[in-house]
Design a protein around this motif. Structure first.
Motif, short mmCIF file in Angstrom:
data_model
loop_
_atom_site.label_atom_id
_atom_site.label_comp_id
_atom_site.label_asym_id
_atom_site.label_seq_id
_atom_site.Cartn_x
_atom_site.Cartn_y
_atom_site.Cartn_z
N MET A 115 4.45 -0.58 21.05
CA MET A 115 3.65 -1.47 20.20
C MET A 115 3.85 -1.17 18.71
SD MET A 115 -0.43 -2.21 20.48
CE MET A 115 -0.33 -2.75 22.18
N ASP A 116 4.12 0.10 18.39
CA ASP A 116 4.33 0.49 17.00
C ASP A 116 5.56 -0.18 16.40
OD1 ASP A 116 2.13 2.12 17.16
OD2 ASP A 116 3.27 3.93 17.63
N MET A 117 6.46 -0.68 17.25
CA MET A 117 7.71 -1.29 16.78
C MET A 117 7.60 -2.80 16.61
SD MET A 117 9.71 1.22 16.31
CE MET A 117 11.16 0.23 15.95
N ILE A 118 6.46 -3.39 16.96
CA ILE A 118 6.38 -4.86 16.96
C ILE A 118 6.58 -5.43 15.56
CG2 ILE A 118 4.90 -6.85 17.40
CD1 ILE A 118 3.67 -5.38 19.73
N ASP A 119 5.90 -4.87 14.57
CA ASP A 119 6.04 -5.39 13.20
C ASP A 119 7.48 -5.26 12.71
OD1 ASP A 119 3.42 -6.29 12.69
OD2 ASP A 119 2.74 -4.26 12.34
N ASP A 120 8.14 -4.14 13.05
CA ASP A 120 9.54 -3.94 12.69
C ASP A 120 10.42 -4.99 13.37
OD1 ASP A 120 11.61 -2.67 11.38
OD2 ASP A 120 11.97 -1.24 13.01
N PHE A 121 10.16 -5.24 14.65
CA PHE A 121 10.90 -6.24 15.43
C PHE A 121 10.77 -7.62 14.78
CE2 PHE A 121 11.13 -9.48 18.72
CZ PHE A 121 12.26 -9.13 19.43
N ILE A 122 9.54 -7.99 14.41
CA ILE A 122 9.29 -9.30 13.81
C ILE A 122 9.98 -9.41 12.45
CG2 ILE A 122 7.49 -10.81 12.85
CD1 ILE A 122 5.61 -9.73 15.06
N ALA A 123 9.91 -8.34 11.65
CA ALA A 123 10.54 -8.37 10.32
C ALA A 123 12.05 -8.53 10.44
CB ALA A 123 10.19 -7.08 9.57
N ARG A 124 12.65 -7.85 11.40
CA ARG A 124 14.10 -7.98 11.59
C ARG A 124 14.47 -9.39 12.07
NH1 ARG A 124 16.77 -2.40 13.79
NH2 ARG A 124 15.58 -0.93 12.53
N LYS A 125 13.69 -9.90 13.00
CA LYS A 125 13.97 -11.24 13.52
C LYS A 125 13.87 -12.29 12.41
CE LYS A 125 11.86 -14.85 16.36
NZ LYS A 125 13.08 -15.55 16.74
N GLN A 126 12.89 -12.14 11.53
CA GLN A 126 12.66 -13.14 10.48
C GLN A 126 13.46 -12.86 9.21
OE1 GLN A 126 8.35 -13.10 10.20
NE2 GLN A 126 8.11 -14.32 12.07
N GLY A 127 14.29 -11.81 9.23
CA GLY A 127 15.19 -11.55 8.12
C GLY A 127 14.58 -10.86 6.93
N THR A 128 13.38 -10.37 7.04
CA THR A 128 12.76 -9.67 5.91
C THR A 128 13.08 -8.18 5.92
OG1 THR A 128 10.70 -9.37 7.18
CG2 THR A 128 10.87 -11.33 5.78
N LYS A 129 13.75 -7.71 6.96
CA LYS A 129 14.19 -6.32 7.04
C LYS A 129 15.59 -6.30 7.64
CE LYS A 129 12.61 -1.77 8.58
NZ LYS A 129 11.52 -1.03 9.25
N PRO A 130 16.50 -5.51 7.07
CA PRO A 130 17.89 -5.54 7.57
C PRO A 130 18.02 -4.97 8.98
CG PRO A 130 17.59 -3.77 5.97
CD PRO A 130 16.34 -4.57 5.95
N ILE A 131 18.97 -5.52 9.75
CA ILE A 131 19.27 -5.01 11.09
C ILE A 131 20.41 -4.01 10.95
CG2 ILE A 131 20.05 -5.64 13.40
CD1 ILE A 131 18.93 -8.48 12.84
#
Length: 637
Positions: A115-131
């Protein structure tokens, strides 16, 4: 019998005397078979659709249906398998799922650990954080989850693709990581690093990848399991989106024995615009059914009404048509199963309203109705026995019901709740519906699963107050608070009780500000009360700004004068803002410099009636003095 000692339980089940791990060691396969209520709900929905000649293959529905994903993306997932908790709904609104893979990932991530990774997952999917990938060979494995290890299968594939493990060996590695067996892990690390080196991966990178796998393998989820669950969830969402009445009726039937769930589901029906009609002796079946795209309440959910009574009622209705009076009803049903207790329950639940809306009159007339029916049945029996008499016995004229007024609305609702477990034809909060929606930052049903210490503000009805003495001998209170879809307990300590005692009266509508008190065994969370406001106080303290959306075509001198007069009548401290819009015009926004308003229900209703139902919006803030200076703003809503 050849491999393990057996044991027969007191219910006749045959079990092994070895536990799961011992069984696996001796080579016995353990399999889990899961029964899902949801599959029954889907089956009932499809049967109802077939009854109105709607046929389709559920396995053939499109997996890219926009209306279905809108349900997930808007967090409208009450009643959907696996996706209806309040926390999940909030994440779904952030994620905006667009494909089945998104649902599978969210189903896997929404559990302790990942669950701690959900925000990171969403940010990567939406392009606000690099993959990012530690090595290019990881991209084909982790691309679908934006560089994050989510599934157990990904751990196995990394071991296979990057270090040459067989899939069987990769599964052993996964299990070793999950169980954190130190000795075995050291052996596996050496094998992984050596296998990675053979593929040109430096030792340092290989160790980093192994550490990454180790971190996620402990709570990585089985993708095939999540995929199966997510497909079923998608199917329920598809049915809810396209056949809402049938789907919700089937869901209500499946939860018939759980009053709290029925309340939640009926509130969801109201939100969806699907009417839930009261039980009716002329239309209801044992289960919830759809009549003209409205849901008719099931008789099986009425207190004291058993299956035998329902079968007798339905049989009589199918044989002789609709019941025309309470006397006709009593004459045609079997009064041995549909006894007085059943009749009293049906009347007070509203099941006779289609015959007579005066429930008090019907209840007081039941003795006369059953006595009349008994005499008629006796006469009929005597007429059959005396077949050689010159003339049959004459039918007795129905006696008149007592001339009495019906109960007042509050009494009707009180009795309705007693026999249905909920308010159905109305709610004591209806006169405060505007305030409940405006002053509730959370609905009471959303407290379920909420973390400890979260600040909340809810508007609801006091239904019970219990006072006790605390350890210091001071009075404190446990207050039951209800809104349209749930209830919870608010704990009022001595200082707050002394300050707000006069508001804590049964049937009083109040606004409670406090923090959640959550324990695993308690659902939903309780509220530790910091401040209580009356509805009038809430109007004065909570709204900070009022925004009026005014279509340019409705701007005329007469209406503006009336609005100006309404604002002058309700002068206050709340900032007044305007948004002027039109087809040919850009959007204009401005603030009134000369006028501030004291909003209330009368002001809101005036604006809605004259400018449209969505014409008034508020910015609200939890009163700062209740939270030691802490202030949280809500957007215009």
């Amino acid at each position: 019998t050849n491999y393990t000692p057996l044991y027969k339980s007191n219910t006749g089940d045959v079990t092994t005397q070895y536990d799961m791990k011992a069984l696996e060691t001796i080579g016995v396969l353990k399999m889990d078979f899961l029964g899902l209520r949801t599959l029954t709900v889907i089956d009932k929905t499809l049967k109802m659709l077939r009854e109105r000649s709607v046929e389709f293959d559920l396995d053939g529905i499109p997996l890219d249906d926009a209306a279905t994903y809108a349900i997930f993306g808007n967090g409208e997932t009450i009643s959907l398998f696996q996706f209806e908790s309040s926390g999940m709904r909030e994440y779904l609104k952030k994620l905006k799922p667009q494909c089945l893979d998104d649902l599978i990932a969210m189903n896997s991530l929404y559990r302790p650990g990942p669950m701690d990774m959900i925000d990171d997952f969403i940010a990567r999917k939406q392009g606000t954080k690099p993959i990012e990938y530690l090595h290019p060979l990881l991209e084909p494995v982790l691309k679908e989850t934006y560089g994050i290890i989510v599934y157990q299968e990904q751990v196995m594939r990394i071991a296979s693709d990057l270090a040459g493990f067989t899939l069987g060996g990769a599964d052993l590695l996964r299990r070793a990581m999950g169980k954190k067996i130190v000795e075995l892990m050291q052996q596996q690390r050496k094998l992984f690093v050596a296998g990675a080196a053979a593929r040109g991966i430096p030792e340092k990178i290989a160790n980093q990848i192994f550490d990454l796998m180790d971190k996620f393998a402990g709570y990585g989820f089985n993708k095939s399991h999540a995929a199966g669950y997510s497909l079923v969830a998608y199917q329920t969402a598809y049915l809810k989106a396209h056949y809402p009445a049938e789907y919700m009726a089937a869901t209500l039937t499946s939860e018939m024995s759980d009053t709290a769930r029925i309340v939640t589901l009926i509130d969801e029906c109201r939100r969806m615009g699907v009417d839930v009609l009261p039980p009716d002796v002329n239309e209801s079946m044992a289960e919830f059914v759809v009549v003209d795209q409205k849901i008719r309440y099931g008789l099986g959910a009425v207190k004291n009404v058993g299956l035998g009574a329902i079968e007798s009622l339905i049989k009589a209705r199918q044989k002789g048509g609709r019941f025309t009076s309470v006397f006709d009803f009593c004459l045609r049903v079997d009064l041995r199963t549909v006894n007085k207790k059943v009749l009293e329950s049906l009347v007070q639940a509203g099941a006779f309203d289609s015959i007579s809306a005066n429930r008090n009159q019907l209840l007081l007339g039941l003795d006369a109705a059953t006595a009349h029916a008994q005499r008629q049945q006796d006469e009929r029996f005597r007429g059959q026995a005396s077949i050689f008499d010159e003339a049959p016995a004459e039918m007795e004229i129905e006696p008149a019901l007592p001339e009495v007024p019906d109960w007042k609305p509050d009494e009707r609702l009180k009795r309705e709740k007693e026999f249905l477990g909920l308010y159905l034809s109305g709610h004591p909060l209806d006169r405060y519906a505007l305030e409940v929606n405006l002053f509730s930052k959370q609905r009471l049903q959303d407290l379920e699963g909420m973390r400890d210490g979260v600040q909340v503000m809810v508007c609801g009805l006091v239904t019970n107050v219990k006072t006790i003495l605390d350890r210091k001998g001071h009075q404190m209170a446990f207050v039951t608070l209800e809104d349209y879809a749930g209830s919870t307990e608010a704990i009022v300590f001595s200082d707050a009780l002394a300050a707000h005692r006069e508001l804590l009266q049964v049937d009083n509508a109040i606004v409670v500000i406090g923090r959640t008190s959550s324990r695993e065994e308690e659902e939903p969370a309780k509220i530790m009360v910091e401040k209580i406001l009356s509805v009038d106080e809430a109007w004065q303290m909570i709204p900070k700004k009022v925004m009026l959306d005014v279509p340019v075509e409705k701007l005329n001198e007469v209406l503006l004068q009336r609005l100006s007069q309404m604002v002058r009548i309700n002068q206050g401290a709340c900032g007044l803002y305007f948004r002027i819009s039109g087809r040919e015009l850009p959007l204009y926004e401005f603030q009134s410099r000369s006028m501030k308003v004291r909003p209330n229900a009368e002001f809101v209703n005036f604006v809605r009636e004259n400018f449209g139902p969505e014409a008034v919006h508020f910015e609200i803030a939890i009163p700062a003095e209740s939270t030691a200076g802490s202030r949280r703003r809500a957007p215009f809503s």
